[in-house]
Scaffold this active site. Structure first.
Site, PDB file in Angstrom:
ATOM      1  N   HIS A  17     157.681   9.877  38.804  1.00 19.65           N
ATOM      2  CA  HIS A  17     157.306   8.492  39.126  1.00 19.65           C
ATOM      3  C   HIS A  17     156.142   8.482  40.122  1.00 19.65           C
ATOM      4  O   HIS A  17     155.195   7.710  39.982  1.00 19.65           O
ATOM      5  CB  HIS A  17     158.474   7.751  39.805  1.00 19.65           C
ATOM      6  CG  HIS A  17     159.674   7.510  38.934  1.00 19.65           C
ATOM      7  ND1 HIS A  17     160.959   7.811  39.348  1.00 19.65           N
ATOM      8  CD2 HIS A  17     159.791   6.973  37.692  1.00 19.65           C
ATOM      9  CE1 HIS A  17     161.811   7.462  38.399  1.00 19.65           C
ATOM     10  NE2 HIS A  17     161.132   6.959  37.381  1.00 19.65           N
ATOM     11  N   LYS A  41     171.669   0.364  31.905  1.00 21.80           N
ATOM     12  CA  LYS A  41     171.869   1.579  32.704  1.00 21.80           C
ATOM     13  C   LYS A  41     172.882   1.382  33.830  1.00 21.80           C
ATOM     14  O   LYS A  41     172.929   0.320  34.453  1.00 21.80           O
ATOM     15  CB  LYS A  41     170.543   2.019  33.323  1.00 21.80           C
ATOM     16  CG  LYS A  41     169.572   2.610  32.308  1.00 21.80           C
ATOM     17  CD  LYS A  41     168.351   3.158  33.004  1.00 21.80           C
ATOM     18  CE  LYS A  41     167.372   3.776  32.018  1.00 21.80           C
ATOM     19  NZ  LYS A  41     166.096   4.136  32.659  1.00 21.80           N
ATOM     20  N   ARG A  90     155.948  10.032  28.802  1.00 22.16           N
ATOM     21  CA  ARG A  90     156.239  11.471  28.881  1.00 22.16           C
ATOM     22  C   ARG A  90     156.032  12.153  27.537  1.00 22.16           C
ATOM     23  O   ARG A  90     155.559  13.273  27.465  1.00 22.16           O
ATOM     24  CB  ARG A  90     157.697  11.687  29.315  1.00 22.16           C
ATOM     25  CG  ARG A  90     157.931  11.415  30.767  1.00 22.16           C
ATOM     26  CD  ARG A  90     159.385  11.343  31.070  1.00 22.16           C
ATOM     27  NE  ARG A  90     159.991  10.230  30.352  1.00 22.16           N
ATOM     28  CZ  ARG A  90     161.158   9.683  30.654  1.00 22.16           C
ATOM     29  NH1 ARG A  90     161.877  10.166  31.641  1.00 22.16           N
ATOM     30  NH2 ARG A  90     161.627   8.672  29.968  1.00 22.16           N
ATOM     31  N   SER A 128     165.152  10.279  35.788  1.00 25.02           N
ATOM     32  CA  SER A 128     166.170  10.072  36.834  1.00 25.02           C
ATOM     33  C   SER A 128     167.571  10.377  36.296  1.00 25.02           C
ATOM     34  O   SER A 128     168.404  10.948  36.996  1.00 25.02           O
ATOM     35  CB  SER A 128     166.146   8.630  37.339  1.00 25.02           C
ATOM     36  OG  SER A 128     164.911   8.327  37.921  1.00 25.02           O
TER      37      SER A 128
HETATM   38  O1  PNS Z   1     163.008   2.822  34.541  1.00 21.99           O
HETATM   39  P1  PNS Z   1     163.409   1.937  33.393  1.00 21.99           P
HETATM   40  O2  PNS Z   1     164.918   1.792  33.335  1.00 21.99           O
HETATM   41  O3  PNS Z   1     162.801   2.347  32.082  1.00 21.99           O
HETATM   42  O4  PNS Z   1     162.810   0.471  33.739  1.00 21.99           O
HETATM   43  C1  PNS Z   1     162.954  -0.570  32.828  1.00 21.99           C
HETATM   44  C2  PNS Z   1     162.545  -1.905  33.468  1.00 21.99           C
HETATM   45  C3  PNS Z   1     163.422  -2.211  34.695  1.00 21.99           C
HETATM   46  C4  PNS Z   1     161.088  -1.848  33.870  1.00 21.99           C
HETATM   47  C5  PNS Z   1     162.750  -2.953  32.351  1.00 21.99           C
HETATM   48  O5  PNS Z   1     164.081  -2.915  31.875  1.00 21.99           O
HETATM   49  C6  PNS Z   1     162.422  -4.359  32.818  1.00 21.99           C
HETATM   50  O6  PNS Z   1     161.262  -4.736  32.855  1.00 21.99           O
HETATM   51  N1  PNS Z   1     163.479  -5.116  33.205  1.00 21.99           N
HETATM   52  C7  PNS Z   1     163.324  -6.487  33.687  1.00 21.99           C
HETATM   53  C8  PNS Z   1     163.865  -7.490  32.667  1.00 21.99           C
HETATM   54  C9  PNS Z   1     162.822  -7.735  31.581  1.00 21.99           C
HETATM   55  O7  PNS Z   1     161.737  -8.225  31.820  1.00 21.99           O
HETATM   56  N2  PNS Z   1     163.220  -7.380  30.344  1.00 21.99           N
HETATM   57  C10 PNS Z   1     162.363  -7.526  29.186  1.00 21.99           C
HETATM   58  C11 PNS Z   1     161.544  -6.279  28.942  1.00 21.99           C
HETATM   59  S1  PNS Z   1     160.535  -6.451  27.510  1.00 21.99           S
END
Ligand code: PNS
Length: 165
Positions: A17, A41, A90, A128
């Site tokens: 990150h 998650k 990645r 993670s």
């Molecule tokens: O590290 P991650 O778990 O891949 O992060 C994912 C995250 C938190 C960036 C994504 O789930 C997110 O943007 N969540 C906020 C809710 C949202 O906007 N959902 C629609 C995504 S298209």
């Protein structure tokens, strides 16, 4: 002012990150590292703990700040005048899901761009979730996360073991 967000769960923040954050900090005037909610998650650290670790890890970057959000990423971007989302890729396997999210976010907030940054090869396996799994079985992840994150991880997992008997 070109302001970008590096969104994620950061449970916990890894060196992978931080590689993306540091590269984003060179591409944009200001970068907001934002911990959001990924409904699919399970969490080891609370949002406040994750932000604390991020703040400490991001101190070397003067144009980076840390925030949290509980709703849609697109709403957070609108509220903070953010015009770009930076995501690390990645491997090809990340691409399907990341492209889907980028297109959904663009449909919710036209003009909000997603910028994909290829992960440095040394971090291509780093996630993670794997860090937590390896650490939970006593594996050494100290090269994969900042030292203070490793200490907190080891402590939290020990607490979990004690409380679950
Ligand atoms: O590290 P991650 O778990 O891949 O992060 C994912 C995250 C938190 C960036 C994504 O789930 C997110 O943007 N969540 C906020 C809710 C949202 O906007 N959902 C629609 C995504 S298209």
């Amino acid at each position: 002012m070109r302001r970008a967000v590096c969104p994620g769960s950061f449970d916990p923040v890894t060196n992978g990150h931080l590689d993306i954050v540091s590269r984003a900090s060179r591409l944009f005037d200001e970068v907001v590292v934002a911990t959001g909610v990924n409904a699919s998650k399970n969490r080891l650290f609370t949002p406040e703990e994750r932000m604390e670790m991020l703040r400490e890890a991001c101190t070397p970057y003067p144009n980076v700040r840390v925030a949290g959000f509980g709703g849609l990423l697109t709403d957070f971007c609108r509220e903070h005048d953010i015009t770009a989302i930076v995501k690390g890729l990645r491997a090809v396997s990340d691409f399907d899901y990341e492209l889907q999210m980028a297109q959904m976010n663009a449909s919710l907030a036209p003009g909000l761009e997603t910028v994909f940054v290829p992960t440095a090869p040394e971090y291509s396996f780093l996630a993670s979730s794997l860090v937590k799994e390896v650490a939970s079985f006593g594996g050494d992840v100290s090269r994969l996360v900042p030292d203070f994150v490793n200490d907190r991880l080891v402590r939290r997992l020990a607490e979990r073991r004690t409380s679950s008997g």
